[in-house]
Design a protein around this motif. Structure first.
Motif, PDB file in Angstrom:
ATOM      1  N   LEU A  52       0.823  -1.212   0.000  1.00  0.00           N
ATOM      2  CA  LEU A  52       0.000   0.000   0.000  1.00  0.00           C
ATOM      3  C   LEU A  52       0.856   1.261   0.000  1.00  0.00           C
ATOM      4  O   LEU A  52       2.029   1.237   0.377  1.00  0.00           O
ATOM      5  N   LYS A  54       0.269   5.738   0.766  1.00  0.00           N
ATOM      6  CA  LYS A  54      -0.626   6.761   1.303  1.00  0.00           C
ATOM      7  C   LYS A  54      -1.288   7.544   0.162  1.00  0.00           C
ATOM      8  O   LYS A  54      -0.651   7.821  -0.864  1.00  0.00           O
ATOM      9  N   VAL A  55      -2.561   7.870   0.334  1.00  0.00           N
ATOM     10  CA  VAL A  55      -3.264   8.686  -0.661  1.00  0.00           C
ATOM     11  C   VAL A  55      -3.734   9.993  -0.013  1.00  0.00           C
ATOM     12  O   VAL A  55      -3.668  10.156   1.208  1.00  0.00           O
ATOM     13  N   SER A  57      -6.507  11.323   0.695  1.00  0.00           N
ATOM     14  CA  SER A  57      -7.583  11.290   1.697  1.00  0.00           C
ATOM     15  C   SER A  57      -7.090  10.889   3.073  1.00  0.00           C
ATOM     16  O   SER A  57      -7.825  10.961   4.056  1.00  0.00           O
ATOM     17  N   GLY A  59      -6.055   7.829   3.617  1.00  0.00           N
ATOM     18  CA  GLY A  59      -6.149   6.377   3.637  1.00  0.00           C
ATOM     19  C   GLY A  59      -5.018   5.736   2.859  1.00  0.00           C
ATOM     20  O   GLY A  59      -3.962   6.350   2.637  1.00  0.00           O
ATOM     21  N   TRP A  60      -5.254   4.515   2.419  1.00  0.00           N
ATOM     22  CA  TRP A  60      -4.215   3.742   1.747  1.00  0.00           C
ATOM     23  C   TRP A  60      -4.786   3.101   0.492  1.00  0.00           C
ATOM     24  O   TRP A  60      -5.950   2.778   0.425  1.00  0.00           O
ATOM     25  N   SER A  61      -3.915   2.919  -0.498  1.00  0.00           N
ATOM     26  CA  SER A  61      -4.348   2.272  -1.723  1.00  0.00           C
ATOM     27  C   SER A  61      -3.162   1.530  -2.338  1.00  0.00           C
ATOM     28  O   SER A  61      -2.017   1.691  -1.907  1.00  0.00           O
ATOM     29  N   ASN A  62      -3.470   0.691  -3.318  1.00  0.00           N
ATOM     30  CA  ASN A  62      -2.396   0.015  -4.040  1.00  0.00           C
ATOM     31  C   ASN A  62      -2.491   0.352  -5.511  1.00  0.00           C
ATOM     32  O   ASN A  62      -3.482   0.919  -5.984  1.00  0.00           O
ATOM     33  N   PRO A  66      -6.580   1.033  -7.582  1.00  0.00           N
ATOM     34  CA  PRO A  66      -6.503   2.365  -6.953  1.00  0.00           C
ATOM     35  C   PRO A  66      -7.829   2.840  -6.364  1.00  0.00           C
ATOM     36  O   PRO A  66      -7.840   3.686  -5.462  1.00  0.00           O
ATOM     37  N   ASP A  67      -8.929   2.309  -6.855  1.00  0.00           N
ATOM     38  CA  ASP A  67     -10.228   2.737  -6.337  1.00  0.00           C
ATOM     39  C   ASP A  67     -10.619   2.023  -5.045  1.00  0.00           C
ATOM     40  O   ASP A  67     -11.551   2.451  -4.349  1.00  0.00           O
ATOM     41  N   GLU A  68      -9.941   0.902  -4.746  1.00  0.00           N
ATOM     42  CA  GLU A  68     -10.234   0.156  -3.524  1.00  0.00           C
ATOM     43  C   GLU A  68      -9.372   0.719  -2.395  1.00  0.00           C
ATOM     44  O   GLU A  68      -8.232   0.317  -2.209  1.00  0.00           O
ATOM     45  N   GLU A  69      -9.897   1.674  -1.671  1.00  0.00           N
ATOM     46  CA  GLU A  69      -9.102   2.380  -0.668  1.00  0.00           C
ATOM     47  C   GLU A  69      -9.270   1.755   0.717  1.00  0.00           C
ATOM     48  O   GLU A  69     -10.367   1.380   1.113  1.00  0.00           O
TER      49      GLU A  69
END
Length: 328
Positions: A52, A54-55, A57, A59-62, A66-69
Motif C-alpha cells: 500500500l 498513502k493517498v 484522503s 487512507g491507503w491504496s495500491n 486504486p479505487d479500492e481504498e
C-alpha cells in the motif's frame, strides 16, 4: 480468480474448485526443485490488498486497484523484507488467521501426504509477494504440523533450537537446522520421545521441552561400534583416502629405490644399456648432488603428513558412523 479456496476479511471461506482439480493461482512456480506447483498443491487465497501507499484522503491504496481504498486508521504498518521489499501492509484479521488454520488442518487430515505450506512469495519469488510479511506463517506451519502444542509464541528460531538440541543429543537424522518442522525433524523428535519415555506424539509440548533440556546424549549402538570400519569402507571419501594412501606409499618406496640405485652406480650401468637409461641417468646426475643431503627427510615428512591427513579423513567417517550421523 483461479484457486481452490478464498478466505474473506470476515473469515468466511468460499470453495471455488474441488481439491482434486488443478487451478492456476501460482502461475510459473517451483518448490524444492519441482516446477509447476499448481499441479501438486491446493491453493488458498486470503483477501488482502497487498503493498500500500498513502493517498490524499489519508487512507491507503495500491497500484493494482486504486479505487479500492483502505481507510485511514486501519491496521497498516511498514515492513521491510528481502522477499517483499519496502512497503506498507494491511494486517490479516484474527478471523482470517483462524479460518486459514482450520482449513489447513482439515486439508491435512483429508490428505495426509500434504507436507508443506508455502506462500506464493516462496514458490514464485520476485513475481509474487503474498502472503504479505505480516502473515504469521511460522505459527501456521507449526500449528498444522503438530509442533509446540500449548505454547503461545512460536517462531522459526524455536524450531531451530529444538533441531540443534536434537543434534547435540545424537539424533542426527534431524537433518539441516533450518527452522522447518518437516519429516526429518519429526522423525528425530519421535525417536527422542521414545528413548526418553515421553509420549511419542511428534508434538513439542512442555514435557518434551523439559526432557530435551535434561537429556544426556544417547548411547551409540554397539553394532555401530563393532562394524564401523567395515560399514564405511565403500563410502567415496574412505575409498579415495585409502587409494591415495597407497599411491603415496608407493611413491615413497619408488623414490627410495631411485636414490639407492643412484648411490650404488646402477643407473650409470643402465645408461649404457638403453636410451631411456641414459636420459634417467642424466637427470639424476644433474639434481642429485643438490638434494642428496636432505631429500629423504623432506620426502618422508611430506609423505607422512599426507598419510596422516588421509587417515584422519577415514577416521572422521568412522566416527560419524559410530555417532549415527551417516549411514553406509
Amino acid at each position: 480468480m483461479s484457486a481452490h479456496f478464498v478466505v474473506a476479511r470476515d473469515g468466511s471461506v468460499t470453495q471455488l474448485a474441488p481439491c482434486n482439480v488443478q487451478t492456476w493461482h501460482a502461475g510459473k512456480s517451483s518448490w524444492r526443485g519441482r516446477s509447476n506447483v499448481n499441479s501438486f498443491a491446493v491453493g488458498i487465497e486470503i483477501a488482502n490488498p497487498g503493498p500500500l501507499h498513502k493517498v490524499a484522503s489519508g487512507g491507503w491504496s495500491n497500484d493494482r486497484d486504486p479505487d479500492e481504498e483502505v481507510a485511514a486508521g486501519a491496521d497498516v504498518e511498514r515492513v521491510v523484507t528481502k522477499e517483499h521489499g519496502d512497503a506498507y501492509w494491511l494486517g490479516y484479521t484474527p478471523e482470517q488467521i483462524a479460518t486459514v488454520t482450520d482449513l489447513c488442518r482439515a486439508l491435512r487430515d483429508a490428505y495426509p501426504t500434504i507436507g508443506f505450506i508455502a506462500p506464493h512469495w516462496e514458490i514464485a519469488p520476485g513475481r509474487k509477494v503474498d502472503t504479505n510479511p505480516r502473515f504469521p506463517l511460522s505459527r501456521l506451519r507449526n500449528s498444522i504440523f503438530g509442533v509446540f502444542a500449548g505454547i503461545d509464541r512460536v517462531a522459526e528460531g524455536d524450531i531451530k533450537d529444538v533441531q540443534r538440541r536434537l543434534k547435540e543429543l545424537g539424533y542426527h537424522q534431524v537433518g539441516e537446522i533450518d527452522g522447518i518442522y518437516g519429516k526429518a525433524t519429526r522423525g528425530a523428535l519421535l525417536a527422542f520421545q521414545a528413548d526418553n519415555h515421553v509420549s511419542t506424539t511428534g508434538i513439542i509440548d512442555d514435557a518434551t521441552l523439559k526432557a530435551l533440556r535434561a537429556a544426556k546424549p544417547r548411547a551409540v549402538s554397539p553394532a555401530r561400534l563393532i562394524s564401523a570400519e567395515a560399514a564405511v569402507a565403500d563410502r567415496p571419501a574412505v575409498r579415495t583416502s585409502v587409494a591415495a594412501g597407497r599411491v603415496v606409499k608407493a611413491s615413497l618406496l619408488g623414490s627410495g629405490i631411485l636414490g639407492s640405485l643412484s648411490e650404488s652406480g646402477v643407473l650409470e650401468k643402465i645408461e649404457g644399456a638403453s636410451d631411456i637409461g641414459r636420459r634417467v641417468g642424466a637427470v639424476v646426475a644433474d639434481w642429485w648432488p643438490l638434494v642428496q643431503p636432505w631429500w629423504p627427510l623432506a620426502l618422508i615428512a611430506a609423505g607422512g603428513l599426507l598419510i596422516w591427513y588421509l587417515r584422519a579423513i577415514r577416521r572422521a567417517e568412522v566416527t560419524a558412523y559410530e555417532r549415527g550421523e551417516i549411514s553406509p
